[in-house]
Design an enzyme around this catalytic site. Structure first.
Site, mmCIF file in Angstrom:
data_model
loop_
_atom_site.group_PDB
_atom_site.id
_atom_site.type_symbol
_atom_site.label_atom_id
_atom_site.label_comp_id
_atom_site.label_asym_id
_atom_site.label_seq_id
_atom_site.Cartn_x
_atom_site.Cartn_y
_atom_site.Cartn_z
ATOM 1 N N PRO A 171 4.789 -27.834 104.850
ATOM 2 C CA PRO A 171 5.811 -27.461 103.887
ATOM 3 C C PRO A 171 6.523 -28.645 103.226
ATOM 4 O O PRO A 171 6.802 -29.646 103.869
ATOM 5 C CB PRO A 171 6.809 -26.639 104.714
ATOM 6 C CG PRO A 171 6.533 -26.998 106.132
ATOM 7 C CD PRO A 171 5.069 -27.334 106.191
ATOM 8 N N ASN A 172 6.774 -28.461 101.952
ATOM 9 C CA ASN A 172 7.542 -29.378 101.099
ATOM 10 C C ASN A 172 6.785 -30.643 100.715
ATOM 11 O O ASN A 172 7.275 -31.428 99.895
ATOM 12 C CB ASN A 172 8.895 -29.749 101.752
ATOM 13 C CG ASN A 172 9.718 -28.519 102.049
ATOM 14 O OD1 ASN A 172 9.980 -27.724 101.144
ATOM 15 N ND2 ASN A 172 10.106 -28.315 103.301
ATOM 16 N N ARG B 232 10.651 -35.847 96.160
ATOM 17 C CA ARG B 232 11.393 -35.374 97.333
ATOM 18 C C ARG B 232 11.919 -36.565 98.134
ATOM 19 O O ARG B 232 11.132 -37.314 98.722
ATOM 20 C CB ARG B 232 10.436 -34.560 98.210
ATOM 21 C CG ARG B 232 11.019 -34.135 99.513
ATOM 22 C CD ARG B 232 9.966 -33.606 100.468
ATOM 23 N NE ARG B 232 10.597 -33.218 101.705
ATOM 24 C CZ ARG B 232 9.981 -33.092 102.866
ATOM 25 N NH1 ARG B 232 8.687 -33.273 102.944
ATOM 26 N NH2 ARG B 232 10.650 -32.753 103.956
ATOM 27 N N TYR C 129 10.608 -40.841 101.742
ATOM 28 C CA TYR C 129 9.165 -40.563 101.718
ATOM 29 C C TYR C 129 8.390 -41.389 100.696
ATOM 30 O O TYR C 129 7.163 -41.299 100.643
ATOM 31 C CB TYR C 129 8.943 -39.065 101.451
ATOM 32 C CG TYR C 129 9.548 -38.184 102.529
ATOM 33 C CD1 TYR C 129 9.094 -38.266 103.843
ATOM 34 C CD2 TYR C 129 10.577 -37.282 102.248
ATOM 35 C CE1 TYR C 129 9.653 -37.484 104.840
ATOM 36 C CE2 TYR C 129 11.131 -36.491 103.237
ATOM 37 C CZ TYR C 129 10.668 -36.593 104.525
ATOM 38 O OH TYR C 129 11.220 -35.822 105.517
ATOM 39 N N ASN D 289 -0.342 -33.573 108.730
ATOM 40 C CA ASN D 289 1.092 -33.782 108.539
ATOM 41 C C ASN D 289 1.695 -32.386 108.396
ATOM 42 O O ASN D 289 1.653 -31.794 107.309
ATOM 43 C CB ASN D 289 1.391 -34.632 107.306
ATOM 44 C CG ASN D 289 2.882 -34.925 107.185
ATOM 45 O OD1 ASN D 289 3.692 -34.337 107.919
ATOM 46 N ND2 ASN D 289 3.255 -35.799 106.273
ATOM 47 N N ALA E 106 7.951 -30.113 108.608
ATOM 48 C CA ALA E 106 8.949 -29.655 109.577
ATOM 49 C C ALA E 106 8.356 -28.765 110.675
ATOM 50 O O ALA E 106 8.943 -28.655 111.765
ATOM 51 C CB ALA E 106 10.066 -28.913 108.847
ATOM 52 N N GLU F 85 -2.082 -36.671 114.260
ATOM 53 C CA GLU F 85 -0.784 -36.368 113.633
ATOM 54 C C GLU F 85 -0.427 -37.505 112.666
ATOM 55 O O GLU F 85 -0.623 -38.682 112.991
ATOM 56 C CB GLU F 85 0.269 -36.268 114.745
ATOM 57 C CG GLU F 85 1.676 -35.996 114.276
ATOM 58 C CD GLU F 85 2.683 -35.987 115.432
ATOM 59 O OE1 GLU F 85 2.366 -36.479 116.539
ATOM 60 O OE2 GLU F 85 3.801 -35.483 115.209
ATOM 61 N N HIS G 54 2.677 -38.877 109.786
ATOM 62 C CA HIS G 54 3.974 -38.749 109.109
ATOM 63 C C HIS G 54 4.206 -39.955 108.219
ATOM 64 O O HIS G 54 3.899 -41.097 108.610
ATOM 65 C CB HIS G 54 5.127 -38.664 110.117
ATOM 66 C CG HIS G 54 5.016 -37.497 111.032
ATOM 67 N ND1 HIS G 54 5.259 -36.208 110.616
ATOM 68 C CD2 HIS G 54 4.654 -37.414 112.329
ATOM 69 C CE1 HIS G 54 5.055 -35.386 111.623
ATOM 70 N NE2 HIS G 54 4.682 -36.087 112.675
ATOM 71 N N ARG H 218 14.930 -40.726 113.159
ATOM 72 C CA ARG H 218 15.773 -39.914 112.271
ATOM 73 C C ARG H 218 16.623 -38.936 113.096
ATOM 74 O O ARG H 218 16.957 -39.230 114.236
ATOM 75 C CB ARG H 218 14.873 -39.216 111.246
ATOM 76 C CG ARG H 218 14.105 -40.241 110.376
ATOM 77 C CD ARG H 218 13.172 -39.580 109.406
ATOM 78 N NE ARG H 218 13.901 -38.698 108.497
ATOM 79 C CZ ARG H 218 13.318 -37.773 107.725
ATOM 80 N NH1 ARG H 218 11.990 -37.629 107.761
ATOM 81 N NH2 ARG H 218 14.048 -37.017 106.936
HETATM 82 C C1 DQA Z 1 7.420 -35.646 107.769
HETATM 83 C C2 DQA Z 1 8.564 -35.767 108.770
HETATM 84 C C3 DQA Z 1 9.131 -34.397 109.104
HETATM 85 O O1 DQA Z 1 10.212 -34.527 110.007
HETATM 86 C C4 DQA Z 1 9.626 -33.705 107.857
HETATM 87 O O2 DQA Z 1 10.072 -32.403 108.165
HETATM 88 C C5 DQA Z 1 8.627 -33.674 106.766
HETATM 89 C C6 DQA Z 1 7.855 -34.887 106.519
HETATM 90 C C7 DQA Z 1 6.913 -37.031 107.326
HETATM 91 O O3 DQA Z 1 5.795 -37.094 106.798
HETATM 92 O O4 DQA Z 1 7.613 -38.043 107.487
HETATM 93 O O5 DQA Z 1 8.510 -32.712 106.035
HETATM 94 O O6 DQA Z 1 6.352 -34.967 108.392
#
Ligand code: DQA
Length: 144
Positions: A11-12, A19, A24, A76, A79, A100, A102, A109
């Site tokens: 998501p997002n 964003r 990011y 990735n 959240a 994984e 990120h 954080r």
């Molecule tokens: C994220 C880190 C997560 O905590 C966050 O919710 C994201 C992006 C990252 O790529 O740094 O949506 O996965």
């Protein structure tokens, strides 16, 4: 097994570029896909890049990665990383290796980002390198 790497984004992440760029960066998901295509070509890997804001799509795609014989999955989960037992179980339900990924380093954080249900099941993690996290994860997948 195929030479395809599934790159699954949660998501997002469709809003990358605009964003919270201070966290990011300014690369869009398409920019990252381009970087992965370029590095993948050098490594002899096909990239299958996807994004969804829906948890179940990510579960389905993890199952599909195994059914289609993907070499590995870069995940990735956004959240959902910090909430999703369904993704944790899906990773444990398949034999396809999952790395994984990120952009940021969630452990530096807010406290609610310090738990990773994805990380408890994935075989490896690359984080905190911005868009380069994906490229480093791809290089790890190539070496599997
Ligand atoms: C994220 C880190 C997560 O905590 C966050 O919710 C994201 C992006 C990252 O790529 O740094 O949506 O996965």
């Amino acid at each position: 097994m195929t030479n395809t790497i599934y790159v699954l984004n949660g998501p997002n992440l469709n809003l990358l570029g605009m964003r919270e760029p201070e966290i990011y960066g300014t690369d869009t998901l398409d920019d990252i896909a381009g970087m992965l295509e370029d590095r993948g070509r050098e490594l002899g890997l096909e990239i299958d890049m996807r994004q969804s804001n829906h948890e179940g799509h990510l579960v389905d795609w993890l199952h599909e990665a195994q059914a289609e014989g993907a070499k590995a999955v870069l995940l990735n989960a956004g959240a959902y990383t910090h909430t999703s037992i369904a993704l944790h179980d899906a990773i444990k339900s398949i034999r396809t290796p999952v790395i994984e990924v990120h952009l940021s380093d969630p452990e530096t954080r807010e406290p609610f980002r310090h738990v990773s249900y994805v990380g408890m099941a994935a075989m490896d993690c690359v984080k905190g390198l911005g868009a380069r996290s994906y490229v480093v994860a791809l290089e790890k997948a190539a070496a599997l």
